[in-house]
Enzyme design. Sequence first.
Site, PDB file in Angstrom:
ATOM      1  N   ASP A  85      31.615 -31.158  77.264  1.00  0.00           N
ATOM      2  CA  ASP A  85      30.899 -32.430  77.244  1.00  0.00           C
ATOM      3  C   ASP A  85      31.928 -33.545  77.155  1.00  0.00           C
ATOM      4  O   ASP A  85      32.863 -33.478  76.338  1.00  0.00           O
ATOM      5  CB  ASP A  85      29.954 -32.503  76.047  1.00  0.00           C
ATOM      6  CG  ASP A  85      28.779 -31.540  76.175  1.00  0.00           C
ATOM      7  OD1 ASP A  85      28.608 -30.958  77.258  1.00  0.00           O
ATOM      8  OD2 ASP A  85      28.052 -31.362  75.181  1.00  0.00           O
ATOM      9  N   ASP A 100      15.484 -29.536  79.651  1.00  0.00           N
ATOM     10  CA  ASP A 100      15.759 -29.511  78.213  1.00  0.00           C
ATOM     11  C   ASP A 100      14.433 -29.545  77.474  1.00  0.00           C
ATOM     12  O   ASP A 100      13.585 -30.404  77.742  1.00  0.00           O
ATOM     13  CB  ASP A 100      16.613 -30.708  77.809  1.00  0.00           C
ATOM     14  CG  ASP A 100      17.894 -30.799  78.619  1.00  0.00           C
ATOM     15  OD1 ASP A 100      18.452 -29.736  78.958  1.00  0.00           O
ATOM     16  OD2 ASP A 100      18.327 -31.926  78.918  1.00  0.00           O
TER      17      ASP A 100
END
Length: 242
Positions: free
Chosen positions: A8, A130
């Site tokens: 990330d 998600d």
Amino acid sequence: MKLIPAIDLIGGRCVRLAQGDFARETVYSDDPAAALAAFAEAGAETAHLVDLDGARAGEPRQHDLFARLAGSSPIALQVAGGFRTEEQVARVLDAGVARVVIGSLALLDPDAFAAMLERFGAERLTLALDVRMEDGTPMVATHGWSRGSARSLFELLGQFPAVRHVLVTDIARDGMLSGPNVALTLTIVREFPNLELQASGGVATLADLDLLRDSGAAAAIVGKAIWEGRFTAAEGVQCARG
């Protein structure tokens, strides 16, 4: 099953967030290229890179970095964060990225996502959904997990039969090292056997990888467990392969 290490990125730094909360950021490295080289040395075939700045803004912020990394990376790159147009997708694919992840756009403009599938093909795109579990039902969140969609995971998966690769993250488990949602993985694999499922969220141990492999996941996205030394990337690669 494949192990896909995750990086990330915020401002070019390798970080992890707890449950997507930008106020709960841990910085692990300032050198994503070195991290990719280490993952390749460990035997990983693909790495998953997320432009968290782009995900939060809803438009590209670090796609130039993606293009530079793709030009030198020793392993394939799957990239995510802020992709909204075919031009943005085409640019990083042309730069050498293997696969682009599309999330919120598929919910907000399904026709645009369908057009991307038609143009680039199902092997070059990953649908990312998600979810938060609500009374046992996985409900999809959007906009960097900040908004609910009132749509279930299964409804969305059924809407796009042309999709081949899907990345499902259990938000409550992401970055928490609390174990993966194996029951959800089993359900997805059973109900959508033609999908290549990338399971994400919660992996903390090699035993967790055993569970995901046995549940039928095609890949496991692993970030924090590797970055914090719960196991090495090499150990994870070997365990995922069984």
